[in-house]
Scaffold this active site. Structure first.
Site, PDB file in Angstrom:
ATOM      1  N   ARG A 163     -21.313 -10.211  -8.412  1.00  0.00           N
ATOM      2  CA  ARG A 163     -20.536  -9.958  -7.568  1.00  0.00           C
ATOM      3  C   ARG A 163     -20.450 -10.861  -5.983  1.00  0.00           C
ATOM      4  O   ARG A 163     -19.334 -11.343  -5.894  1.00  0.00           O
ATOM      5  CB  ARG A 163     -19.836  -8.356  -8.078  1.00  0.00           C
ATOM      6  CG  ARG A 163     -19.806  -7.690  -9.235  1.00  0.00           C
ATOM      7  CD  ARG A 163     -18.476  -8.167  -9.385  1.00  0.00           C
ATOM      8  NE  ARG A 163     -18.728  -9.184 -10.957  1.00  0.00           N
ATOM      9  CZ  ARG A 163     -19.060  -9.867 -11.823  1.00  0.00           C
ATOM     10  NH1 ARG A 163     -20.115  -8.637 -11.845  1.00  0.00           N
ATOM     11  NH2 ARG A 163     -18.913 -10.372 -12.324  1.00  0.00           N
ATOM     12  N   ASN A 195     -10.808  -1.018  -3.690  1.00  0.00           N
ATOM     13  CA  ASN A 195     -11.936  -2.836  -3.809  1.00  0.00           C
ATOM     14  C   ASN A 195     -12.930  -2.638  -3.188  1.00  0.00           C
ATOM     15  O   ASN A 195     -13.092  -2.052  -1.833  1.00  0.00           O
ATOM     16  CB  ASN A 195     -10.948  -3.878  -3.612  1.00  0.00           C
ATOM     17  CG  ASN A 195      -9.715  -4.024  -4.403  1.00  0.00           C
ATOM     18  OD1 ASN A 195      -9.541  -3.315  -5.579  1.00  0.00           O
ATOM     19  ND2 ASN A 195      -8.706  -4.226  -3.946  1.00  0.00           N
ATOM     20  N   HIS A 223     -13.738   3.498  -3.145  1.00  0.00           N
ATOM     21  CA  HIS A 223     -15.202   2.764  -4.560  1.00  0.00           C
ATOM     22  C   HIS A 223     -16.239   2.100  -3.430  1.00  0.00           C
ATOM     23  O   HIS A 223     -16.898   1.972  -4.170  1.00  0.00           O
ATOM     24  CB  HIS A 223     -14.231   2.444  -5.159  1.00  0.00           C
ATOM     25  CG  HIS A 223     -13.487   3.464  -5.860  1.00  0.00           C
ATOM     26  ND1 HIS A 223     -12.245   2.833  -6.887  1.00  0.00           N
ATOM     27  CD2 HIS A 223     -13.355   4.564  -5.514  1.00  0.00           C
ATOM     28  CE1 HIS A 223     -12.179   3.333  -7.197  1.00  0.00           C
ATOM     29  NE2 HIS A 223     -12.017   4.995  -6.582  1.00  0.00           N
ATOM     30  N   GLY A 260      -1.202  -3.113  -6.579  1.00  0.00           N
ATOM     31  CA  GLY A 260      -1.687  -3.891  -7.465  1.00  0.00           C
ATOM     32  C   GLY A 260      -3.685  -2.963  -8.314  1.00  0.00           C
ATOM     33  O   GLY A 260      -3.981  -3.839  -8.439  1.00  0.00           O
ATOM     34  N   ASN A 269       3.645  -4.020  -7.811  1.00  0.00           N
ATOM     35  CA  ASN A 269       2.329  -4.610  -9.074  1.00  0.00           C
ATOM     36  C   ASN A 269       3.202  -5.754  -9.945  1.00  0.00           C
ATOM     37  O   ASN A 269       4.580  -5.692 -10.342  1.00  0.00           O
ATOM     38  CB  ASN A 269       2.344  -3.619  -9.870  1.00  0.00           C
ATOM     39  CG  ASN A 269       0.525  -3.106 -10.918  1.00  0.00           C
ATOM     40  OD1 ASN A 269       0.196  -3.447  -9.746  1.00  0.00           O
ATOM     41  ND2 ASN A 269       0.604  -3.164 -11.619  1.00  0.00           N
TER      42      ASN A 269
HETATM   43  N1  APR Z   1      -0.125  -9.400  -7.823  1.00  0.00           N
HETATM   44  C1  APR Z   1       0.152  -8.070  -8.053  1.00  0.00           C
HETATM   45  N2  APR Z   1      -1.178  -6.591  -8.945  1.00  0.00           N
HETATM   46  C2  APR Z   1      -1.818  -7.890 -10.035  1.00  0.00           C
HETATM   47  C3  APR Z   1      -2.071  -8.769  -9.707  1.00  0.00           C
HETATM   48  C4  APR Z   1      -1.359  -9.547  -8.759  1.00  0.00           C
HETATM   49  N3  APR Z   1      -1.352 -11.087  -9.132  1.00  0.00           N
HETATM   50  N4  APR Z   1      -2.822  -9.384 -10.928  1.00  0.00           N
HETATM   51  C5  APR Z   1      -3.110  -8.261 -11.413  1.00  0.00           C
HETATM   52  N5  APR Z   1      -2.199  -7.296 -10.981  1.00  0.00           N
HETATM   53  C6  APR Z   1      -2.481  -6.109 -12.004  1.00  0.00           C
HETATM   54  C7  APR Z   1      -2.735  -5.800 -13.174  1.00  0.00           C
HETATM   55  O1  APR Z   1      -1.420  -5.538 -13.511  1.00  0.00           O
HETATM   56  C8  APR Z   1      -2.856  -3.949 -13.154  1.00  0.00           C
HETATM   57  O2  APR Z   1      -1.672  -3.401 -13.013  1.00  0.00           O
HETATM   58  O3  APR Z   1      -3.474  -5.288 -10.899  1.00  0.00           O
HETATM   59  C9  APR Z   1      -3.673  -3.993 -11.747  1.00  0.00           C
HETATM   60  C10 APR Z   1      -5.953  -3.913 -11.676  1.00  0.00           C
HETATM   61  O4  APR Z   1      -5.684  -3.080 -12.579  1.00  0.00           O
HETATM   62  P1  APR Z   1      -7.369  -3.007 -12.855  1.00  0.00           P
HETATM   63  O5  APR Z   1      -7.909  -3.651 -13.184  1.00  0.00           O
HETATM   64  O6  APR Z   1      -7.370  -1.018 -13.626  1.00  0.00           O
HETATM   65  O7  APR Z   1      -7.958  -2.659 -11.436  1.00  0.00           O
HETATM   66  P2  APR Z   1      -7.843  -0.936 -10.298  1.00  0.00           P
HETATM   67  O8  APR Z   1      -6.238  -0.208 -10.501  1.00  0.00           O
HETATM   68  O9  APR Z   1      -8.388  -1.579  -8.964  1.00  0.00           O
HETATM   69  O10 APR Z   1      -9.189  -0.365 -11.005  1.00  0.00           O
HETATM   70  C11 APR Z   1      -9.503   1.497 -10.711  1.00  0.00           C
HETATM   71  O11 APR Z   1     -10.912   1.327 -11.429  1.00  0.00           O
HETATM   72  O12 APR Z   1     -13.093   0.272 -13.257  1.00  0.00           O
HETATM   73  C12 APR Z   1     -11.995   1.086 -11.624  1.00  0.00           C
HETATM   74  O13 APR Z   1     -14.013   1.459  -9.446  1.00  0.00           O
HETATM   75  C13 APR Z   1     -13.005   0.722 -10.122  1.00  0.00           C
HETATM   76  O14 APR Z   1     -11.733   0.618  -7.954  1.00  0.00           O
HETATM   77  C14 APR Z   1     -11.578   0.138  -9.947  1.00  0.00           C
HETATM   78  C15 APR Z   1     -10.290   1.027 -10.405  1.00  0.00           C
END
Ligand code: APR
Length: 234
Positions: free
Chosen positions: A60, A95, A112, A179, A205
């Protein structure tokens, strides 16, 4: 908004960095599809197979340090907004990349952890790191190998800066989540904490998440984030 906000908290998740080329976690081809969470993101997984965990975060980190990965217009819009906004502004990110700071954001908390930091498990001292490190890397404080771990909050561990985040949430009048899928607590409950002070809650989102925000705006972060924050300044 009925009236202009004075105090804003923004929460970002993997979706804001997706268009910079960093995979999200829960997409069908996302990070957790190929790397079981319990193996690479839990204290138990690290104990069982430290090599695998070091390598996961080394990969990463290499990706983040590569030339292709850069802040996108959504990161830049937040940094510009913070600079131009007269009220109080806190950016909380889930992030572990450094794209917000590279875009110029200043009042920023990584709840995180951070990919470009490592921590000594004895002293809890935190060090910058932009290269690979592993079990064999001697610690910069105790000078022996085996003590360093990624400065990342794993499942089952306490997120960082929670006192400051909760204080800001309880006094903000606008909370915006960008996001994030709303799967992981405590971040998934921030919009409810913000309601203690009757804050307006807004989600930006790509898709519906099922969280009960007052307002939902769907689209790509690079399009909807600059548009939303430009309007807030009018
Ligand atoms: N623009 C806006 N939203 C987006 C885009 C984009 N280009 N691409 C994806 N998304 C949205 C997806 O639809 C989803 O709802 O971003 C979200 C990402 O979700 P996750 O993958 O679950 O990530 P996140 O919510 O940051 O995860 C939270 O979980 O795994 C742990 O510690 C890790 O910090 C992370 C936490």
């Amino acid at each position: 908004m009925h009236t202009a906000p004075n105090s804003i908290v923004v929460l970002t998740g993997a979706g804001i960095s997706a268009e910079s080329g960093i995979e999200t976690f829960r997409a069908a081809d996302g990070l957790w599809a190929n790397h079981p969470v319990e193996e690479v993101a839990s204290p138990q997984g690290f104990k069982r197979n430290p090599q695998l965990v070091y390598e996961f975060y080394n990969q990463r980190r290499r990706q983040l340090m590569s030339e292709e990965i850069r802040p996108n217009p959504a990161h830049s819009a937040l940094a510009k907004f913070e600079h131009d906004f007269a009220g109080s502004f806190l950016l909380v990110t889930q992030n572990i990349d450094n794209l917000h700071e590279r875009a110029g954001s200043e009042n920023l908390l990584h709840m995180h952890g951070e990919l470009l930091k490592m921590r000594c498990q004895n002293s809890q001292m935190v060090f910058d790191i932009s290269e690979d490190f592993s079990f064999d890397t001697p610690c910069r404080c105790c000078h022996s190998p085996g003590n360093l771990r990624p400065h990342i909050v794993w499942f089952g561990e306490m997120p960082m800066h929670m006192n400051r985040i909760n204080e800001a949430l309880e006094r903000c009048d606008l909370f915006v989540a960008i996001g994030t899928s709303g799967n992981v607590y405590p971040a998934a409950g921030f919009y409810q904490t913000a309601r203690v002070n009757s804050a307006q809650t807004v989600e930006l989102n790509l898709d519906k998440t099922g969280s009960g925000f007052d307002q939902h705006i769907y689209g790509k972060a690079t399009e909807i984030v600059p548009a939303y924050f430009a309007k807030l300044l009018l």
